[in-house]
Write a protein that holds these residues in place. Structure first.
Motif: not given
Length: 184
Positions: A155-160, A164-165
């Protein structure tokens, strides 16, 4: 309300930093990092500054005696204004807003990567390269976390934005699809 306060003061500090052609921004970020470390190591100072029974003037004197001459005039001035306006509780949000704004201006992306297992250096480099290639940032600041509940993937979150893989999410999606099938 706290978001508005952090934006107002953080933006003011950002504008002061940019008046000098942006050279002051990196210095202020480093000073903020140091001040945050000092505040984290001295929780009594935080309690003192937030105590409602201590007059504002005394708090201003404390800030002046502690920070004046030890940090830049810009940061000392911000601290004095924040205390005089009784916004010390918003200081961390103000610092965060300023830091985020400078990173945005310098095209530094901040990504939070969650995986089921610890990634080795080679895989971390591959993730960073892929994020740089697809995001348009010049540099990435990566924060890794391990969560075995996601089973696999990442799961990668950049800002908003969130990508989700994870296997958990894919299994949940499959479960929803199977529940929607009507047996006929």
């Amino acid at each position: 309300m706290a978001k508005l306060v952090s934006k107002t003061y953080g933006e003011a500090l950002y504008e002061v930093a940019m008046e000098s052609g942006g050279s002051k921004a990196s210095e202020l970020m480093e000073e903020i990092r140091c001040v945050n470390e000092i505040l984290a190591e001295n929780p009594q100072f935080d309690e003192l500054m937030k105590h409602p029974g201590i007059p504002k003037q005394e708090k201003q004197q404390v800030v002046e005696s502690v920070f004046k001459g030890r940090v830049s005039d810009e940061l000392a001035g911000l601290l004095e204004v924040v205390v005089s306006k009784e916004r010390y509780g918003d200081l961390q949000a103000i610092f965060q807003y300023f830091t985020d704004r400078v990173k945005e201006q310098q095209r530094i992306g901040v990504a939070y990567v969650t995986t089921a297992v610890e990634l080795d250096a080679g895989r971390r480099a591959a993730v960073e390269a892929k994020l740089l290639e697809t995001s348009g940032y010049a540099k990435m600041e990566l924060h890794y976390a391990v969560d075995t509940a996601i089973i696999g993937g990442m799961i990668i979150r950049i800002g908003d934005r969130v990508v989700d893989s994870s296997v958990r999410t894919k299994l949940n999606g499959l479960k929803k699809q199977l529940l929607q099938i009507q047996l006929g």
